[in-house]
Write a protein that holds these residues in place. Structure first.
Motif, PDB file in Angstrom:
ATOM      1  N   MET A 184       0.818  -1.445   0.046  1.00 17.74           N
ATOM      2  CA  MET A 184      -0.057   0.050   0.104  1.00 17.74           C
ATOM      3  C   MET A 184       0.689   1.110   0.071  1.00 17.74           C
ATOM      4  O   MET A 184       1.686   1.593   0.971  1.00 17.74           O
ATOM      5  CB  MET A 184      -0.833   0.236   1.388  1.00 17.74           C
ATOM      6  N   SER A 185       0.817   2.065  -1.036  1.00 19.98           N
ATOM      7  CA  SER A 185       1.750   3.082  -1.345  1.00 19.98           C
ATOM      8  C   SER A 185       0.804   4.272  -0.399  1.00 19.98           C
ATOM      9  O   SER A 185      -0.119   4.729  -1.160  1.00 19.98           O
ATOM     10  CB  SER A 185       2.014   3.385  -2.584  1.00 19.98           C
ATOM     11  N   VAL A 186       1.047   4.827   0.597  1.00 19.99           N
ATOM     12  CA  VAL A 186       0.524   5.726   1.395  1.00 19.99           C
ATOM     13  C   VAL A 186       0.385   6.951   0.573  1.00 19.99           C
ATOM     14  O   VAL A 186      -0.757   7.722   0.669  1.00 19.99           O
ATOM     15  CB  VAL A 186       1.045   5.882   2.784  1.00 19.99           C
ATOM     16  N   GLY A 187       1.175   7.416   0.030  1.00 22.91           N
ATOM     17  CA  GLY A 187       1.207   8.701  -0.778  1.00 22.91           C
ATOM     18  C   GLY A 187       0.109   8.911  -1.828  1.00 22.91           C
ATOM     19  O   GLY A 187      -0.510   9.960  -2.054  1.00 22.91           O
ATOM     20  N   THR A 188      -0.175   7.597  -2.375  1.00 23.64           N
ATOM     21  CA  THR A 188      -1.234   7.675  -3.410  1.00 23.64           C
ATOM     22  C   THR A 188      -2.614   7.312  -2.668  1.00 23.64           C
ATOM     23  O   THR A 188      -3.509   7.060  -3.553  1.00 23.64           O
ATOM     24  CB  THR A 188      -0.916   6.937  -4.543  1.00 23.64           C
ATOM     25  N   SER A 189      -2.605   6.836  -1.687  1.00 19.18           N
ATOM     26  CA  SER A 189      -3.684   6.203  -0.991  1.00 19.18           C
ATOM     27  C   SER A 189      -4.738   7.272  -0.342  1.00 19.18           C
ATOM     28  O   SER A 189      -4.322   8.605  -0.639  1.00 19.18           O
ATOM     29  CB  SER A 189      -3.306   5.259  -0.118  1.00 19.18           C
ATOM     30  N   SER A 190      -5.851   6.982   0.305  1.00 16.17           N
ATOM     31  CA  SER A 190      -6.664   7.844   0.931  1.00 16.17           C
ATOM     32  C   SER A 190      -6.321   8.485   2.085  1.00 16.17           C
ATOM     33  O   SER A 190      -6.711   9.737   2.593  1.00 16.17           O
ATOM     34  CB  SER A 190      -8.005   7.124   0.854  1.00 16.17           C
ATOM     35  N   VAL A 191      -4.986   8.076   2.822  1.00 16.77           N
ATOM     36  CA  VAL A 191      -4.536   8.664   3.681  1.00 16.77           C
ATOM     37  C   VAL A 191      -3.976  10.293   3.123  1.00 16.77           C
ATOM     38  O   VAL A 191      -4.286  11.033   3.810  1.00 16.77           O
ATOM     39  CB  VAL A 191      -3.252   7.782   4.162  1.00 16.77           C
ATOM     40  N   ALA A 192      -3.474  10.005   2.057  1.00 14.14           N
ATOM     41  CA  ALA A 192      -3.054  11.542   1.509  1.00 14.14           C
ATOM     42  C   ALA A 192      -4.118  12.304   1.629  1.00 14.14           C
ATOM     43  O   ALA A 192      -4.016  13.584   1.357  1.00 14.14           O
ATOM     44  CB  ALA A 192      -2.317  11.423   0.089  1.00 14.14           C
ATOM     45  N   LYS A 193      -5.425  11.934   1.147  1.00 17.36           N
ATOM     46  CA  LYS A 193      -6.663  12.742   1.262  1.00 17.36           C
ATOM     47  C   LYS A 193      -7.230  12.828   2.668  1.00 17.36           C
ATOM     48  O   LYS A 193      -8.277  13.462   2.817  1.00 17.36           O
ATOM     49  CB  LYS A 193      -7.723  12.331   0.489  1.00 17.36           C
ATOM     50  N   GLY A 194      -6.503  12.471   3.849  1.00 13.05           N
ATOM     51  CA  GLY A 194      -6.954  12.876   4.975  1.00 13.05           C
ATOM     52  C   GLY A 194      -7.431  11.969   5.889  1.00 13.05           C
ATOM     53  O   GLY A 194      -8.064  11.825   6.884  1.00 13.05           O
ATOM     54  N   GLU A 195      -7.744  10.687   5.243  1.00 15.14           N
ATOM     55  CA  GLU A 195      -8.070   9.425   6.037  1.00 15.14           C
ATOM     56  C   GLU A 195      -7.247   9.173   7.427  1.00 15.14           C
ATOM     57  O   GLU A 195      -6.044   9.048   7.091  1.00 15.14           O
ATOM     58  CB  GLU A 195      -8.196   8.261   4.967  1.00 15.14           C
ATOM     59  N   THR A 196      -8.002   8.724   8.359  1.00 14.13           N
ATOM     60  CA  THR A 196      -7.179   8.586   9.591  1.00 14.13           C
ATOM     61  C   THR A 196      -6.513   7.042   9.403  1.00 14.13           C
ATOM     62  O   THR A 196      -7.037   6.287   8.672  1.00 14.13           O
ATOM     63  CB  THR A 196      -7.965   8.716  10.628  1.00 14.13           C
ATOM     64  N   LEU A 197      -5.602   6.826  10.267  1.00  9.94           N
ATOM     65  CA  LEU A 197      -4.861   5.496  10.491  1.00  9.94           C
ATOM     66  C   LEU A 197      -6.036   4.514  10.675  1.00  9.94           C
ATOM     67  O   LEU A 197      -5.975   3.414  10.157  1.00  9.94           O
ATOM     68  CB  LEU A 197      -4.034   5.493  11.579  1.00  9.94           C
ATOM     69  N   LEU A 198      -6.894   4.664  11.589  1.00  7.28           N
ATOM     70  CA  LEU A 198      -8.056   3.565  11.979  1.00  7.28           C
ATOM     71  C   LEU A 198      -8.845   3.387  10.868  1.00  7.28           C
ATOM     72  O   LEU A 198      -9.352   2.378  10.480  1.00  7.28           O
ATOM     73  CB  LEU A 198      -8.764   3.995  13.187  1.00  7.28           C
ATOM     74  N   ASP A 199      -9.152   4.442  10.122  1.00  2.00           N
ATOM     75  CA  ASP A 199     -10.194   4.213   8.924  1.00  2.00           C
ATOM     76  C   ASP A 199      -9.467   3.449   7.825  1.00  2.00           C
ATOM     77  O   ASP A 199     -10.104   2.590   7.457  1.00  2.00           O
ATOM     78  CB  ASP A 199     -10.402   5.620   8.096  1.00  2.00           C
ATOM     79  N   THR A 200      -8.197   3.613   7.658  1.00  7.72           N
ATOM     80  CA  THR A 200      -7.349   2.873   6.698  1.00  7.72           C
ATOM     81  C   THR A 200      -7.363   1.403   7.261  1.00  7.72           C
ATOM     82  O   THR A 200      -7.507   0.551   6.603  1.00  7.72           O
ATOM     83  CB  THR A 200      -5.923   3.546   6.498  1.00  7.72           C
ATOM     84  N   ALA A 201      -7.354   1.304   8.495  1.00  4.36           N
ATOM     85  CA  ALA A 201      -7.051  -0.106   9.075  1.00  4.36           C
ATOM     86  C   ALA A 201      -8.493  -0.862   8.797  1.00  4.36           C
ATOM     87  O   ALA A 201      -8.601  -1.994   8.496  1.00  4.36           O
ATOM     88  CB  ALA A 201      -6.911  -0.054  10.553  1.00  4.36           C
ATOM     89  N   GLN A 202      -9.479  -0.382   8.968  1.00  3.77           N
ATOM     90  CA  GLN A 202     -10.729  -0.787   8.894  1.00  3.77           C
ATOM     91  C   GLN A 202     -11.034  -1.190   7.463  1.00  3.77           C
ATOM     92  O   GLN A 202     -11.623  -2.266   7.072  1.00  3.77           O
ATOM     93  CB  GLN A 202     -12.073  -0.005   9.405  1.00  3.77           C
TER      94      GLN A 202
END
Ligand code: ASP
Length: 321
Positions: free
Chosen positions: A86-104
């Motif tokens: 999972m490349s975080v830079g291009t994932s929803s994390v870059a759009k502000g998703e939290t660690l726990l949202d990503t985990a879910q």
């Protein structure tokens, strides 16, 4: 025991996750290193096993990584798992998703193993509480980097044959280093004599309570060392001036040939990478005959295979229960 028999092997870890070395017993560490030793051979022969066929491993890296991420990928693939980076830079994390949202979100894809690196101490532990798969901490803030300590231990055991009474000098930015923390815990538990050497500004506040010998000068700390482990200046974790300048730092704490000569004649030189050549270590030493830095990278794949295998065994046992 051969890697084939490891398929039906006995449980190695009592825990579902590998968050740190703090919770590992001497027996668990020894069993992991023994299994990793078998995987050194499997890796050298470039064999691909089917132990993890049908299992999915997701590598979730919130911080840059070269060695750790690629070796986890290779380790999972050599064991036969499907590996997703999972490349975080291009994932929803870059759009502000939290660690726990990503985990879910990832959890809903039903992975078996989640390998996580995060800039915050405690992030791996938090994730482990929220997902249903096994979590491996690939480095969380200043806290721990358990697979690095295990690969360092394997490298030391291969060269020194034991841990008891082996004198290990960990030098440099101890304060900001998760590698130092995991290594101090693991090596002391295995009976090694651990020293830390750093300018007083780069010593951790609890240095006196770590159960290690503390030195602020390389000239005092290196004599008698069997292993010299250099650490990178973790500039990304410094929120002020901890050293006068890099030149000054190199002058007093950099490992050059003259300083290395203070350690035992057969001392090995280690570094977890990435190296700042000419800051904490001279290229002549980093590439010299006593450097085992490249071997550390090789051991990284084997150790990560052992950890993934050990956690997958627990999943299999759980499913059968
Ligand atoms: N690669 C190691 C870590 O992730 C050491 C370093 O970055 O200096 O902690």
């Amino acid at each position: 025991m051969s890697a084939a028999s490891a398929q039906h092997g006995t449980p190695i870890l009592s825990t579902r996750h590998l968050i740190g070395v703090a919770g590992l017993s001497v027996a668990e560490i020894t069993a992991l290193l023994d299994l990793a030793e078998e995987y050194v051979e499997v890796s050298r022969q470039r064999r691909k096993l089917e132990l993890l066929k049908g299992r999915t491993q997701i590598n979730l890296f919130f911080e840059p990584s070269t060695r750790t991420q690629s070796s986890f990928e290779l380790a999972g693939k050599r064991l036969g798992a499907d590996v997703l980076n999972m490349s975080v830079g291009t994932s929803s994390v870059a759009k502000g998703e939290t660690l726990l949202d990503t985990a879910q979100t990832l959890n809903a894809m039903n992975p078996d193993l989640l390998v996580v690196r995060h800039q915050h101490s405690g992030a791996a532990e938090l994730l482990a509480q929220k997902v249903s798969c096994a979590v491996i901490n690939a480095g969380d803030g200043w806290h721990e980097h358990p697979t690095q300590a295990l690969l360092d231990a394997l490298t030391i055991r291969r060269h020194k044959g034991r841990f008891e009474h082996v004198v290990i000098a960990i030098c440099g930015d101890i304060r900001h280093s998760r590698v130092a923390r995991s290594n101090i815990l693991l090596l002391a538990r295995m009976g090694a004599q651990v020293r830390i050497i750093a300018p007083s500004t780069l010593l951790p506040p609890n240095a006196a309570r770590l159960g290690v010998e503390v030195f602020t000068s390389m000239e005092e700390g290196l004599p008698g060392a069997d292993v010299v482990m250099m650490l990178r200046l973790q500039k990304e974790r410094m929120d002020g001036a901890f050293i006068p300048s890099e030149r000054e730092y190199y002058r007093f704490w950099g490992l050059n040939e003259q300083r290395l000569a203070l350690a035992k004649e057969d001392a090995i030189v280690m570094h977890p990478g990435p190296m700042n050549r000419g800051v904490e270590i001279d290229s002549v030493v980093a590439d010299g005959p006593r450097s085992v830095i490249r071997e550390q990278v090789e051991m990284g794949v084997a150790v990560r295979m052992a950890v993934i295998d050990a956690l997958a065994r627990n999943l299999t046992r759980e499913a059968a229960a």
